[in-house]
Every structure is written in structure tokens, then in C-alpha cells.
Scaffold this motif. Sequence first.
Motif, PDB file in Angstrom:
ATOM      1  N   ASN A   1     -31.321  -0.570  -0.148  1.00 47.22           N
ATOM      2  CA  ASN A   1     -32.131   0.051   0.892  1.00 47.22           C
ATOM      3  C   ASN A   1     -33.592  -0.349   0.760  1.00 47.22           C
ATOM      4  O   ASN A   1     -34.137  -0.362  -0.336  1.00 47.22           O
ATOM      5  N   VAL A   2     -34.193  -0.662   1.890  1.00 44.18           N
ATOM      6  CA  VAL A   2     -35.630  -0.876   1.951  1.00 44.18           C
ATOM      7  C   VAL A   2     -36.193   0.357   2.646  1.00 44.18           C
ATOM      8  O   VAL A   2     -35.818   0.675   3.771  1.00 44.18           O
ATOM      9  N   ILE A   3     -37.050   1.069   1.927  1.00 41.45           N
ATOM     10  CA  ILE A   3     -37.619   2.316   2.438  1.00 41.45           C
ATOM     11  C   ILE A   3     -39.123   2.130   2.581  1.00 41.45           C
ATOM     12  O   ILE A   3     -39.793   1.755   1.625  1.00 41.45           O
TER      13      ILE A   3
ATOM     14  N   ALA B   1     -32.484  -8.256   2.037  1.00 43.49           N
ATOM     15  CA  ALA B   1     -33.256  -7.045   1.739  1.00 43.49           C
ATOM     16  C   ALA B   1     -34.550  -7.406   1.015  1.00 43.49           C
ATOM     17  O   ALA B   1     -35.617  -6.872   1.332  1.00 43.49           O
ATOM     18  N   GLU B   2     -34.466  -8.321   0.055  1.00 39.20           N
ATOM     19  CA  GLU B   2     -35.658  -8.752  -0.676  1.00 39.20           C
ATOM     20  C   GLU B   2     -36.645  -9.457   0.251  1.00 39.20           C
ATOM     21  O   GLU B   2     -37.853  -9.248   0.144  1.00 39.20           O
TER      22      GLU B   2
ATOM     23  N   GLY C   1     -39.060  -2.783  -7.984  1.00 39.54           N
ATOM     24  CA  GLY C   1     -38.388  -2.044  -6.931  1.00 39.54           C
ATOM     25  C   GLY C   1     -39.315  -1.274  -6.016  1.00 39.54           C
ATOM     26  O   GLY C   1     -38.858  -0.470  -5.204  1.00 39.54           O
ATOM     27  N   TYR C   2     -40.626  -1.529  -6.106  1.00 41.32           N
ATOM     28  CA  TYR C   2     -41.543  -0.860  -5.179  1.00 41.32           C
ATOM     29  C   TYR C   2     -42.891  -1.564  -5.132  1.00 41.32           C
ATOM     30  O   TYR C   2     -43.224  -2.375  -6.003  1.00 41.32           O
TER      31      TYR C   2
ATOM     32  N   HIS D   1     -31.358   0.442  -4.846  1.00 45.55           N
ATOM     33  CA  HIS D   1     -29.899   0.333  -4.819  1.00 45.55           C
ATOM     34  C   HIS D   1     -29.325   1.739  -4.774  1.00 45.55           C
ATOM     35  O   HIS D   1     -29.728   2.608  -5.547  1.00 45.55           O
ATOM     36  N   SER D   2     -28.382   1.957  -3.879  1.00 47.20           N
ATOM     37  CA  SER D   2     -27.759   3.277  -3.785  1.00 47.20           C
ATOM     38  C   SER D   2     -26.848   3.512  -4.978  1.00 47.20           C
ATOM     39  O   SER D   2     -26.434   2.578  -5.659  1.00 47.20           O
TER      40      SER D   2
END
Length: 85
Positions: free
Chosen positions: A5-7, A33-34, A61-62, A74-75
Amino acid sequence: MKTINVIEISDTSKMSIAQLVAHPDNPQAAAEAEQFFAALVRENSDGEVSEEEMDGYIDDGYWESGNYWIGLVHSTTPETPFFNR
């Protein structure tokens, strides 16, 4: 279903989610996603972002700037070790 997920949170003080985009958890979708994450970082950064810096953001990751935050997450599912403690 496992996803990457990209949030995008436009204001962390209010936790205002601007968008959440889910990609299937497979190598091709992970690359997409990346790329999406990197595009958001470049679009919202104040200057140039080197490939080395971007690799660090992806590994972490952020990325954040002030109250603006983008995550690459990642979920988890019941099958993951987190839930089997």
C-alpha cells in the motif's frame, strides 16, 4: 489478500489521508508501488532527490516533510508471524 500500500497523508496533525493505493503483493506490482511512492516523493520534495536517498526512503518505508507523510506499507494477514505470537 496481501498487498503493498502507498498511503499519502496530507496533514499528520489531523491524519488526513489524501489517498491509499493498494497493489497486489507480487514483484511486478511491488515495482509499480515503489515507482508511485517515488513519484509522490519527488512531486512533494523541495529539491532534487538522489537515487541513493530514494532507495533509503523505500527501504525505510516512508518519507515525510513537515506534516506531510507518504508510506510504503506491506499489509499483514492472519497467516503472517505477527498474528501467531
